[in-house]
Write a protein that holds these residues in place. Structure first.
Motif, short mmCIF file in Angstrom:
data_model
loop_
_atom_site.label_atom_id
_atom_site.label_comp_id
_atom_site.label_asym_id
_atom_site.label_seq_id
_atom_site.Cartn_x
_atom_site.Cartn_y
_atom_site.Cartn_z
N ALA A 1 40.31 -30.50 26.93
CA ALA A 1 39.96 -31.76 27.19
C ALA A 1 38.59 -31.89 26.86
O ALA A 1 37.76 -31.19 26.68
CB ALA A 1 40.27 -32.15 28.85
N MET A 2 37.88 -33.18 27.14
CA MET A 2 36.52 -33.62 26.95
C MET A 2 36.04 -34.80 27.65
O MET A 2 36.89 -35.48 27.92
CB MET A 2 36.23 -33.67 25.40
N ALA B 1 37.01 -39.23 30.56
CA ALA B 1 37.69 -37.88 30.26
C ALA B 1 39.02 -37.92 29.59
O ALA B 1 39.87 -38.85 29.91
CB ALA B 1 37.82 -36.86 31.51
N LEU B 2 39.10 -37.12 28.26
CA LEU B 2 40.45 -37.47 27.71
C LEU B 2 41.01 -35.96 27.55
O LEU B 2 40.16 -34.81 27.22
CB LEU B 2 39.88 -37.97 26.12
N ASP B 3 42.26 -35.91 27.39
CA ASP B 3 42.91 -34.40 26.82
C ASP B 3 42.71 -34.51 25.31
O ASP B 3 42.29 -35.28 24.73
CB ASP B 3 44.47 -34.35 27.51
N ARG B 4 43.10 -33.23 24.97
CA ARG B 4 43.05 -33.00 23.52
C ARG B 4 43.75 -33.92 22.65
O ARG B 4 43.88 -34.24 21.46
CB ARG B 4 43.21 -31.56 23.03
N ASP B 5 44.90 -34.53 23.32
CA ASP B 5 45.76 -35.62 22.45
C ASP B 5 45.37 -36.80 22.91
O ASP B 5 45.91 -37.80 22.28
CB ASP B 5 47.19 -35.14 23.13
N GLY B 6 44.12 -36.80 23.28
CA GLY B 6 43.66 -38.47 23.66
C GLY B 6 44.13 -39.32 24.99
O GLY B 6 43.99 -40.65 24.59
N ARG B 7 44.73 -38.61 25.70
CA ARG B 7 44.97 -39.46 26.83
C ARG B 7 44.03 -39.43 28.01
O ARG B 7 43.22 -38.37 28.22
CB ARG B 7 46.60 -38.76 27.30
N ASP C 1 44.19 -44.30 33.77
CA ASP C 1 44.57 -42.86 33.68
C ASP C 1 45.96 -42.69 33.19
O ASP C 1 46.88 -43.52 33.28
CB ASP C 1 44.97 -42.43 35.18
N GLY C 2 45.96 -41.88 32.07
CA GLY C 2 47.35 -41.95 31.42
C GLY C 2 47.51 -42.42 30.07
O GLY C 2 48.52 -42.24 29.45
N LEU C 3 46.63 -43.58 29.98
CA LEU C 3 46.92 -44.18 29.01
C LEU C 3 46.40 -43.68 27.57
O LEU C 3 45.27 -42.88 27.71
CB LEU C 3 46.22 -45.78 29.07
N SER C 4 46.46 -44.26 26.29
CA SER C 4 45.95 -43.62 24.99
C SER C 4 45.70 -44.75 24.02
O SER C 4 45.88 -45.93 24.47
CB SER C 4 46.83 -42.50 24.61
N LEU C 5 45.20 -44.57 22.96
CA LEU C 5 45.03 -45.59 21.99
C LEU C 5 46.16 -46.31 21.55
O LEU C 5 46.13 -47.47 21.23
CB LEU C 5 43.97 -44.98 20.84
N LEU D 1 37.82 -43.68 23.10
CA LEU D 1 39.24 -43.41 22.56
C LEU D 1 39.07 -43.15 21.00
O LEU D 1 39.52 -42.15 20.41
CB LEU D 1 40.29 -44.26 22.73
N GLN D 2 38.47 -44.26 20.49
CA GLN D 2 38.36 -44.08 19.05
C GLN D 2 37.22 -43.23 18.49
O GLN D 2 37.38 -42.30 17.56
CB GLN D 2 37.52 -45.63 18.66
N PHE D 3 36.19 -42.74 19.38
CA PHE D 3 35.21 -41.85 19.19
C PHE D 3 35.84 -40.34 19.17
O PHE D 3 35.91 -39.67 18.28
CB PHE D 3 34.33 -41.77 20.09
N GLN D 4 36.86 -40.21 20.05
CA GLN D 4 37.72 -38.98 20.09
C GLN D 4 38.68 -38.73 18.81
O GLN D 4 38.67 -37.77 18.28
CB GLN D 4 38.50 -38.90 21.22
#
Length: 229
Positions: free
Chosen positions: A113-114, A132-138, A169-173, A211-214
């Motif tokens: 994560a990051m 904070a996002l996990d490695r899958d972008g969530r 929390d839990g959402l993504s792009l 999200l876009q940065f990740q």
């Protein structure tokens, strides 16, 4: 008839000479003495401040890092990392956001994560968020670190005052689709506050930017980092 003197006997005695000021008194009257005195006081105060800073610097730095870690723990689950994200912070240059400081969370050396900060402009000025996002972008968590929005009207972005910020929390792009990443007034799916649309709009914008940065730097961030000396 003899003349009688009208001069009192004590007046005829010679008056004693006035006492001469000592060396210290003469120096005190000089501008140079006053300047030296002021300089000495300033030097002592400066020395005291330097010594105080020297003795407390380590303690202050440790407390600041602990405060930052406390905020990170709110958005980064402890089960995701065994490193110190603050100690391994790295700066990533981004064409849209500029220099972004990233706090990588790693477990067994692998990126899990990051977290990083993003700032957008609200009604009262800059709104700085830690995302904070996990490695899958969530999204793992979002917290507003600082803002100048109207108290009582737009400060629901603070988790201590409202749970609105936790709804990401839990959402993504892609969840929801990009066109839904707006407040409802703009045709999106996120609630705004009564009488305060600009503030939540700015927060949503910042989250989308994160999200876009990740996505733009996913490969770069996944690379193992060299240990700092």
């Amino acid at each position: 008839m003899s003349e009688t003197s009208l001069t009192p006997p004590e007046a005829s005695a010679a008056a004693p000479a006035p006492a001469q000021p000592g060396l210290l008194e003469r120096w005190r009257a000089r501008v140079a003495y006053q300047g030296l005195s002021l300089g000495a006081v300033c030097a002592l105060v400066t020395l005291a401040l330097l010594l105080g800073n020297q003795f407390t610097r380590g303690q202050i730095a440790a407390q600041q890092q602990e405060d930052q870690l406390a905020v990170l723990r709110q958005v980064l689950p402890a089960t995701l990392y065994d490193n110190n994200p603050l100690a391994e912070a790295l700066t990533v240059q981004d064409a849209t956001l500029g220099a972004v400081e990233v706090y990588p969370a790693r477990r067994g050396g692998q990126l899990t994560a990051m977290a990083f900060r993003v700032s957008t402009i609200g009604y009262g000025g800059a709104i700085t968020q830690l995302i904070a996002l996990d490695r899958d972008g969530r999204i793992l968590g979002v917290r507003v670190l600082s803002h100048k929005e109207t108290p009582g009207l737009a400060d629901k972005i603070e988790v201590a005052k409202h749970d609105w910020i936790t709804r990401f929390d839990g959402l993504s792009l892609g969840n929801p689709p990009l066109e839904q990443w707006k407040v409802k007034k703009d045709g999106g799916q996120f609630d705004q506050f009564a009488g305060a649309t600009i503030t939540p709009r700015a927060v949503v914008k910042g989250i989308v930017q994160a999200l876009q940065f990740q996505v733009r730097h996913a490969v770069e961030l996944a690379q193992p980092q060299e240990a700092k000396p």
